[in-house]
Design a protein around this motif. Sequence first.
Motif, PDB file in Angstrom:
ATOM      1  N   LEU A 223     -30.693  -6.423  -0.867  1.00  0.00           N
ATOM      2  CA  LEU A 223     -31.700  -6.888  -1.815  1.00  0.00           C
ATOM      3  C   LEU A 223     -31.425  -6.442  -3.251  1.00  0.00           C
ATOM      4  O   LEU A 223     -30.991  -5.312  -3.490  1.00  0.00           O
ATOM      5  N   PHE A 224     -31.735  -7.352  -4.178  1.00  0.00           N
ATOM      6  CA  PHE A 224     -31.726  -7.046  -5.603  1.00  0.00           C
ATOM      7  C   PHE A 224     -33.068  -7.514  -6.155  1.00  0.00           C
ATOM      8  O   PHE A 224     -33.474  -8.662  -5.929  1.00  0.00           O
ATOM      9  N   VAL A 225     -33.751  -6.647  -6.866  1.00  0.00           N
ATOM     10  CA  VAL A 225     -35.094  -7.005  -7.326  1.00  0.00           C
ATOM     11  C   VAL A 225     -35.263  -6.726  -8.811  1.00  0.00           C
ATOM     12  O   VAL A 225     -34.618  -5.835  -9.384  1.00  0.00           O
ATOM     13  N   LEU A 226     -36.150  -7.501  -9.422  1.00  0.00           N
ATOM     14  CA  LEU A 226     -36.614  -7.272 -10.781  1.00  0.00           C
ATOM     15  C   LEU A 226     -38.114  -7.510 -10.765  1.00  0.00           C
ATOM     16  O   LEU A 226     -38.569  -8.579 -10.314  1.00  0.00           O
ATOM     17  N   SER A 227     -38.886  -6.540 -11.242  1.00  0.00           N
ATOM     18  CA  SER A 227     -40.330  -6.694 -11.172  1.00  0.00           C
ATOM     19  C   SER A 227     -41.024  -5.927 -12.287  1.00  0.00           C
ATOM     20  O   SER A 227     -40.557  -4.872 -12.724  1.00  0.00           O
ATOM     21  N   THR A 228     -42.149  -6.484 -12.713  1.00  0.00           N
ATOM     22  CA  THR A 228     -43.021  -5.789 -13.660  1.00  0.00           C
ATOM     23  C   THR A 228     -44.283  -5.294 -12.974  1.00  0.00           C
ATOM     24  O   THR A 228     -45.165  -4.729 -13.628  1.00  0.00           O
ATOM     25  N   ASP A 229     -44.382  -5.489 -11.660  1.00  0.00           N
ATOM     26  CA  ASP A 229     -45.611  -5.186 -10.926  1.00  0.00           C
ATOM     27  C   ASP A 229     -45.271  -4.529  -9.594  1.00  0.00           C
ATOM     28  O   ASP A 229     -44.817  -5.191  -8.661  1.00  0.00           O
ATOM     29  N   ALA A 230     -45.509  -3.221  -9.494  1.00  0.00           N
ATOM     30  CA  ALA A 230     -45.160  -2.478  -8.279  1.00  0.00           C
ATOM     31  C   ALA A 230     -45.937  -2.970  -7.065  1.00  0.00           C
ATOM     32  O   ALA A 230     -45.395  -3.059  -5.957  1.00  0.00           O
ATOM     33  N   ALA A 231     -47.216  -3.303  -7.240  1.00  0.00           N
ATOM     34  CA  ALA A 231     -48.031  -3.768  -6.119  1.00  0.00           C
ATOM     35  C   ALA A 231     -47.526  -5.106  -5.591  1.00  0.00           C
ATOM     36  O   ALA A 231     -47.457  -5.320  -4.369  1.00  0.00           O
ATOM     37  N   GLU A 232     -47.180  -6.000  -6.490  1.00  0.00           N
ATOM     38  CA  GLU A 232     -46.651  -7.304  -6.078  1.00  0.00           C
ATOM     39  C   GLU A 232     -45.327  -7.151  -5.347  1.00  0.00           C
ATOM     40  O   GLU A 232     -45.086  -7.780  -4.305  1.00  0.00           O
ATOM     41  N   LEU A 233     -44.449  -6.300  -5.872  1.00  0.00           N
ATOM     42  CA  LEU A 233     -43.163  -6.056  -5.230  1.00  0.00           C
ATOM     43  C   LEU A 233     -43.370  -5.467  -3.838  1.00  0.00           C
ATOM     44  O   LEU A 233     -42.701  -5.868  -2.876  1.00  0.00           O
ATOM     45  N   THR A 234     -44.293  -4.527  -3.710  1.00  0.00           N
ATOM     46  CA  THR A 234     -44.576  -3.921  -2.407  1.00  0.00           C
ATOM     47  C   THR A 234     -45.042  -4.964  -1.404  1.00  0.00           C
ATOM     48  O   THR A 234     -44.625  -4.962  -0.238  1.00  0.00           O
ATOM     49  N   THR A 235     -45.872  -5.893  -1.841  1.00  0.00           N
ATOM     50  CA  THR A 235     -46.369  -6.949  -0.961  1.00  0.00           C
ATOM     51  C   THR A 235     -45.231  -7.835  -0.469  1.00  0.00           C
ATOM     52  O   THR A 235     -45.155  -8.178   0.719  1.00  0.00           O
ATOM     53  N   ILE A 236     -44.328  -8.191  -1.368  1.00  0.00           N
ATOM     54  CA  ILE A 236     -43.187  -9.035  -0.981  1.00  0.00           C
ATOM     55  C   ILE A 236     -42.292  -8.306   0.004  1.00  0.00           C
ATOM     56  O   ILE A 236     -41.911  -8.853   1.050  1.00  0.00           O
ATOM     57  N   LEU A 237     -41.943  -7.067  -0.305  1.00  0.00           N
ATOM     58  CA  LEU A 237     -41.046  -6.308   0.566  1.00  0.00           C
ATOM     59  C   LEU A 237     -41.692  -6.031   1.921  1.00  0.00           C
ATOM     60  O   LEU A 237     -41.007  -5.985   2.944  1.00  0.00           O
TER      61      LEU A 237
END
Length: 259
Positions: free
Chosen positions: A61-75
Amino acid sequence: MENKFIKESKEAIEKLIDDWKSEHKPVLSNYYGLALRFEYDYQIVDSTIVVRKKEGDFYRLFVLSTDAAELTTILSSLQEEHVINIPSRKPIDDWQAIMKDSGFEYYSTYSRYCNTKIATMKKHKTTLNIHATIENAEEIYQLLTETFSPYTGHLPSKEELEEMILNQQVLVDKYSDGHVCGVNIHTITGVTGYGNAWVDKGEHAVELLLDMYNEMIEKGVKRHVFWVNDSNIGVAKMHIKMGAKPDGLKDYTYIKNKK
């Protein structure tokens, strides 16, 4: 959240990321470009892009995010085996929380080392100095896969290994029966040498390392850069004895749904 990953070319995904970055400033990212030889897919949500690279039976995985909660939900919604590498010079407290909350387990930490003492080294006397041949490729590949984990992402493919052999970037040690028991793979670019792999199940591990340094001395290399698993204290001590030092960069690996 439903996983909707879209297959796309490397070039198209890189453009999508560039366009996204023109409007967003990621605070969480392990993305530093994509390699040529893999297939990719991606998922984009409001504040997050997740790119997956297929490697054998798992995805990296490679990720770019401005929102930790949103990233956590996706992962959290990922179902198959996934691996993420997080390079950083700083503590990764934010990442650790995301990994825990999304079901990823810690796997390993590698530290990057750099040896800038090569210019002052004298050539070492060794009894090996054997370059691998194409006929050795299968044994070398087997030795690498038996010794190193694919999750850490530092192993060459069979095709890359054969190219390295042809370019005389692969040194070997052999048992008395001629079978390969050790290998040192390195790449030289300008005045920098990069260590790809070093393992020896025979009795000449140190000589194999010295052979590599002899080649670097001959070719005017001024710095040697490589990674060492933090749990491999003996290897780290050997490199430090040769003049190397950790440069502060670490690579943390986490896995979800490990098979």
